[in-house]
Write a protein that holds these residues in place. Structure first.
Motif, PDB file in Angstrom:
ATOM      1  N   ASN A 275       0.822  -1.208   0.000  1.00  0.00           N
ATOM      2  CA  ASN A 275       0.000   0.000   0.000  1.00  0.00           C
ATOM      3  C   ASN A 275       0.856   1.258   0.000  1.00  0.00           C
ATOM      4  O   ASN A 275       0.523   2.246  -0.663  1.00  0.00           O
ATOM      5  CB  ASN A 275      -0.962   0.027   1.183  1.00  0.00           C
ATOM      6  CG  ASN A 275      -2.204  -0.776   0.938  1.00  0.00           C
ATOM      7  OD1 ASN A 275      -2.542  -1.654   1.730  1.00  0.00           O
ATOM      8  ND2 ASN A 275      -2.893  -0.516  -0.152  1.00  0.00           N
ATOM      9  N   LEU A 276       1.966   1.236   0.730  1.00  0.00           N
ATOM     10  CA  LEU A 276       2.847   2.405   0.726  1.00  0.00           C
ATOM     11  C   LEU A 276       3.496   2.603  -0.643  1.00  0.00           C
ATOM     12  O   LEU A 276       3.652   3.742  -1.093  1.00  0.00           O
ATOM     13  CB  LEU A 276       3.901   2.283   1.832  1.00  0.00           C
ATOM     14  CG  LEU A 276       3.349   2.381   3.259  1.00  0.00           C
ATOM     15  CD1 LEU A 276       4.454   2.155   4.286  1.00  0.00           C
ATOM     16  CD2 LEU A 276       2.643   3.705   3.498  1.00  0.00           C
ATOM     17  N   LEU A 277       3.857   1.498  -1.312  1.00  0.00           N
ATOM     18  CA  LEU A 277       4.379   1.612  -2.683  1.00  0.00           C
ATOM     19  C   LEU A 277       3.324   2.205  -3.614  1.00  0.00           C
ATOM     20  O   LEU A 277       3.620   3.095  -4.418  1.00  0.00           O
ATOM     21  CB  LEU A 277       4.824   0.249  -3.201  1.00  0.00           C
ATOM     22  CG  LEU A 277       6.186  -0.234  -2.744  1.00  0.00           C
ATOM     23  CD1 LEU A 277       6.390  -1.691  -3.143  1.00  0.00           C
ATOM     24  CD2 LEU A 277       7.292   0.627  -3.301  1.00  0.00           C
ATOM     25  N   TYR A 278       2.102   1.708  -3.511  1.00  0.00           N
ATOM     26  CA  TYR A 278       1.010   2.251  -4.327  1.00  0.00           C
ATOM     27  C   TYR A 278       0.806   3.735  -4.009  1.00  0.00           C
ATOM     28  O   TYR A 278       0.594   4.547  -4.900  1.00  0.00           O
ATOM     29  CB  TYR A 278      -0.299   1.511  -4.057  1.00  0.00           C
ATOM     30  CG  TYR A 278      -0.396   0.095  -4.543  1.00  0.00           C
ATOM     31  CD1 TYR A 278       0.535  -0.476  -5.401  1.00  0.00           C
ATOM     32  CD2 TYR A 278      -1.453  -0.712  -4.144  1.00  0.00           C
ATOM     33  CE1 TYR A 278       0.413  -1.782  -5.838  1.00  0.00           C
ATOM     34  CE2 TYR A 278      -1.593  -2.016  -4.576  1.00  0.00           C
ATOM     35  CZ  TYR A 278      -0.653  -2.547  -5.423  1.00  0.00           C
ATOM     36  OH  TYR A 278      -0.789  -3.848  -5.842  1.00  0.00           O
ATOM     37  N   LEU A 279       0.846   4.064  -2.724  1.00  0.00           N
ATOM     38  CA  LEU A 279       0.628   5.443  -2.278  1.00  0.00           C
ATOM     39  C   LEU A 279       1.680   6.371  -2.864  1.00  0.00           C
ATOM     40  O   LEU A 279       1.358   7.440  -3.383  1.00  0.00           O
ATOM     41  CB  LEU A 279       0.641   5.493  -0.751  1.00  0.00           C
ATOM     42  CG  LEU A 279       0.149   6.755  -0.087  1.00  0.00           C
ATOM     43  CD1 LEU A 279      -1.365   6.835  -0.187  1.00  0.00           C
ATOM     44  CD2 LEU A 279       0.563   6.780   1.371  1.00  0.00           C
ATOM     45  N   VAL A 280       2.940   5.964  -2.815  1.00  0.00           N
ATOM     46  CA  VAL A 280       4.028   6.792  -3.341  1.00  0.00           C
ATOM     47  C   VAL A 280       3.931   6.906  -4.859  1.00  0.00           C
ATOM     48  O   VAL A 280       4.082   7.991  -5.419  1.00  0.00           O
ATOM     49  CB  VAL A 280       5.404   6.237  -2.906  1.00  0.00           C
ATOM     50  CG1 VAL A 280       6.531   6.909  -3.668  1.00  0.00           C
ATOM     51  CG2 VAL A 280       5.594   6.425  -1.411  1.00  0.00           C
TER      52      VAL A 280
END
Length: 150
Positions: free
Chosen positions: A104-109
């Protein structure tokens, strides 16, 4: 802790299972033929990464994803399935929560400028964080039945 209807550990299990169902829905609605045969998912992400204002995102995508688009497509699609199954069943739950939080953090970034996606990724990351530190695998999980991570 006072709760209504269920106890605190049960409510955390509901939250964990709900997050797992969310990942399973992400997997279910993907056009897997498009992702695997036509490369649509990676092409979409490449377009976003190529226009990203953060150089580290553009460079990271070029170095990690572009040389192996088919492999990354399979990793992304089946990671979502594995996360969903792990969280719903409560199997290897801390591993699934950490992996989901990172994804999710990868998607967010990657999609930092696409506000339509940010709410979903931020909320899923928050749920993962809470479920991890509240040890949401203590109830209604294979981990608890097998005595794992106690």
């Amino acid at each position: 802790m006072q709760t209504i209807w269920l106890g605190g550990a049960e409510w955390l299990a509901v939250l964990r299972i709900g997050l797992g169902l969310w990942w399973l829905e992400s997997w279910r609605h993907k056009d897997r033929k498009g992702w695997f045969e036509r490369g649509t998912g990676i092409a979409w992400a490449a377009d976003i990464a190529g226009k990203h204002r953060w150089g580290v995102v553009r460079t990271g995508f070029r170095r990690v994803v572009e040389p192996r688009p088919k492999l990354i497509a399979y990793v992304v699609v089946y990671a979502e399935l594995a996360l969903g199954l792990g969280l719903v069943t409560g199997f290897l739950t801390p591993v699934a929560l950490v992996a989901g939080l990172l994804l999710n953090l990868l998607y967010l970034v990657l999609m930092i400028h696409d506000w339509a996606e940010q709410g979903q990724n931020a909320m899923m990351a928050l749920i993962s964080f809470v479920a991890l530190f509240a040890m949401a695998w203590q109830t209604w999980s294979l981990d608890a039945a097998l005595g794992l991570f106690l």
